[in-house]
Structures are given as structure tokens and as C-alpha cells.
Design a protein around this motif. Structure first.
Motif: not given
Length: 352
Positions: A167-183
Motif C-alpha cells: 500500500e505504501h508503494h502504490m502510486p496515485s497515477k498510472r496505477c494499472g501500469d504500476y500493478s503490471q510492472a511489479i508483477m
């Protein structure tokens, strides 16, 4: 604590996977289907199943209307069949209670069958751009190593720590890209064995890398010896060459799938066959098969029993649901337990 989001997104822009089938295009039904299929299953295994599934059931509405047998048939071989049954139920609920539209709110998603906290967050972030943190197996590995979180993630205290980091690292923008990136990072560079730390974008802040022991994280599940269960499966074949199948109860192992009649190893296969159908003309014991579940091994002793006639008792089986005669040469589209499908295919290919 500095966030890893910017570095991950920069890496994703250059190296992330963007051409997977469920990303072309990104839309709720495709994202949801892929997330369910990817639970405990590798991407390479999922791709052909995903493509075939979409070919036959291209929309949420078509999935909701489909018979369960069709859904289970499309899932055959993918394992963890409760996922398919829940997928089907979920589609029907979305049609009835959400006007056919997948909800975008993570809490509403989590209330649907088969969707847990991380899967709900993945759908919400990737399909709808919500800043909802995910924590699948790949993400657990990345965060456990980055923050040197000790212990097996199956323990509540350990997974609770990992959720805080997610939860700390989740950004407020480009959320979908971030989720895909960390996976993607967990699936490619930060892999279980031989992680590629030298080219990882998080190397400079990764505590496990600094310690020199990334493979110690996350902690391993305590090993236990799997028990072994033994069963006979009867391949009862009538004069037409068809095999008797029985549908299993809707819940439990292979719930709702079609399987072979099962009996304890000490039972007499011929006597059980004659009680079910009719007189046996030939009986052949086939090579044993082992099928491993997550919590036990199942040793199967297949018995091929050919009937002497299609007598009245054999015909009556057709009228007593849930049983049917399966045509080996023109197979019905049924959900089959994986070892049963294997045995049927072997029998079909042995015929001239």
C-alpha cells in the motif's frame, strides 16, 4: 520510506510486457478472466487457455449464459477447478446485480465469488485505474526481498507486513501500469531461483541484495510429507466403444467435472461393474497413474472392463443422472478431471 514506484514505472516503460493477450485491449472482462486464470498458474500455460476461452465466450454475458459443462470443458487441464465454477457464478451475479458491468470498486469486486483482496485490487487498478495495491505471489517475493521481510507469507503477521509495504508503494497515477510492472518484475527479474539482481531497477534499495541472500526471501512454507490415497477407476466400455462417466458433486475435488466410477482398491472391479451396468466379457488392468494435488497424492489404478452386451441395465444408466456414455471418437464437450482426460485419450488413441 521512499517509494519504488518511479523506478518500477521507468523500467516498465522500457522492459515491461505489454503484448500479452489480455492487454490487447485492456478491458474489465479480459482483465478479470486473466487474473483468475493466472492464480497459481504460469503465464505461458494460461495464454492458450485464455485465447480459446475468449474465442468461445467473448463477453461476460456469453459466459453467464453458458452451461457449466462448457465452462469446465474450456478449463480442463488448467486445474484448481473451483476457479472455473466461481468464474461462472460471478458472471451470473454481475449480470443480475450489476447490470452486466464489472464493478470498479475493490470492495464490491471482493464480494464476488472467486475474487480475493489481491485479485480485486488487480482488476480495479489495471482495468479501472484505481490506486488499489496488489499482493500476488510475484509481488510478495519482490517486497519480501526489497524490505527483507522474514517468514513465510502464509503466516498472518508476515502477509500483514507485506500489505503495508504494498500500500505504501502504490502510486496515485498510472496505477494499472504500476500493478503490471511489479508483477512483471517478480515474474522476470526477481524470480524464485537465480534472480537477475544485476539488472534489477530496485537493486540499490533492496535489503536482500545488500545482505547477499535474495533467495532466502520470502521464507519457505514448512515442508510436510504428502499423504497418498489409492483408488480404482473403472473404464467401463459398452459394445459401441463408449465409456461410462459420472458427474462429481458440485463441491470438493473435481467438483462438477465428469469422472470415471471410483472404488476402493480392495473392491472387485468386475463385481462393481456388473452392479452398475452389465456382464463383463474382458477385464484388463492398465498401468497405474499418479495425480498430485496440493495436499495429497492420488494413485489411480485404471481397470478396463468391456461389457458382453448393451443390456437393459446398461441402458438404464443413461436415465439416472448424472451419468452418461462418453464417445471416444466423437467426444462431448465436457469438463473432465485431468487424469480422466488422459486415460480417455490413451484409450482412444489405442483403437485402430
Amino acid at each position: 520510506m521512499p517509494t519504488i514506484a518511479k523506478r518500477l514505472l521507468n523500467w516498465f516503460d522500457q522492459h515491461g510486457r505489454k503484448n500479452l493477450p489480455w492487454q490487447q485491449p485492456i478491458e474489465p472482462y479480459r482483465v478479470w478472466l486473466s487474473e483468475i486464470m493466472l492464480q497459481q498458474t504460469q503465464v505461458d500455460t494460461v495464454i492458450p487457455y485464455f485465447n480459446l476461452f475468449l474465442e468461445q465466450l467473448p463477453t461476460l454475458a456469453s459466459l453467464a449464459k453458458a452451461p457449466q459443462d462448457q465452462v469446465l470443458h474450456l478449463w480442463t487441464g488448467l486445474g484448481y477447478y473451483a476457479r472455473a465454477r466461481n468464474l461462472h457464478k460471478c458472471a451470473q451475479i454481475v449480470m443480475e446485480q450489476h447490470n452486466g458491468q464489472m464493478p470498479s470498486d475493490p470492495e464490491q469486486l471482493e464480494a464476488l465469488p472467486g475474487i480475493g483482496r489481491s485479485t480485486a485490487a488487480a482488476i480495479a487498478s489495471i482495468a479501472f485505474g484505481k490506486d488499489s495495491a496488489i499482493l500476488d505471489g510475484n509481488v510478495k517475493r519482490v517486497l519480501a526481498r526489497h524490505h527483507a521481510v522474514e517468514g513465510w507469507p502464509g503466516k498472518p503477521a508476515v502477509v500483514s507486513q507485506l500489505w503495508l509495504h504494498a500500500e505504501h508503494h502504490m502510486p496515485s497515477k498510472r496505477c494499472g501500469d504500476y500493478s503490471q510492472a511489479i508483477m512483471d518484475l517478480g515474474a522476470t527479474l526477481c524470480s524464485r531461483s537465480k534472480p537477475k539482481c544485476d539488472i534489477c531497477p530496485l537493486q540499490s534499495s533492496c535489503l536482500a541484495h545488500k545482505q547477499g541472500n535474495p533467495q532466502d526471501y520470502p521464507g519457505k512454507k514448512p515442508r510436510k510429507v504428502l499423504p497418498v490415497k489409492t483408488v480404482q477407476m473403472l473404464l467401463i466400455q459398452n459394445l459401441d466403444g463408449h465409456i461410462l462417466l459420472q458427474q462429481r458433486p458440485p463441491s470438493g475435488i473435481w467438483g462438477g467435472l465428469w469422472s470415471l466410477p471410483e472404488f476402493p482398491p480392495e473392491d472387485d472391479a468386475c463385481q462393481q461393474t456388473e452392479a452398475l451396468t452389465g456382464v463383463v466379457s474382458t477385464h484388463t488392468e492398465l498401468p497405474p497413474v499418479r495425480h498430485t494435488f496440493s495436499h495429497y497424492h492420488l494413485d489411480i489404478q485404471p481397470q478396463l472392463l468391456q461389457l458382453s452386451a448393451n443390456i437393459t441395465k446398461a441402458q438404464q444408466v443413461m436415465e439416472t443422472a448424472p451419468q452418461l456414455w462418453y464417445n471416444l471418437q466423437q467426444p462431448q464437450e465436457l469438463g473432465l478431471a485431468a487424469p480422466v482426460k488422459k486415460l480417455l485419450n490413451q484409450l482412444a488413441s489405442a483403437k485402430p
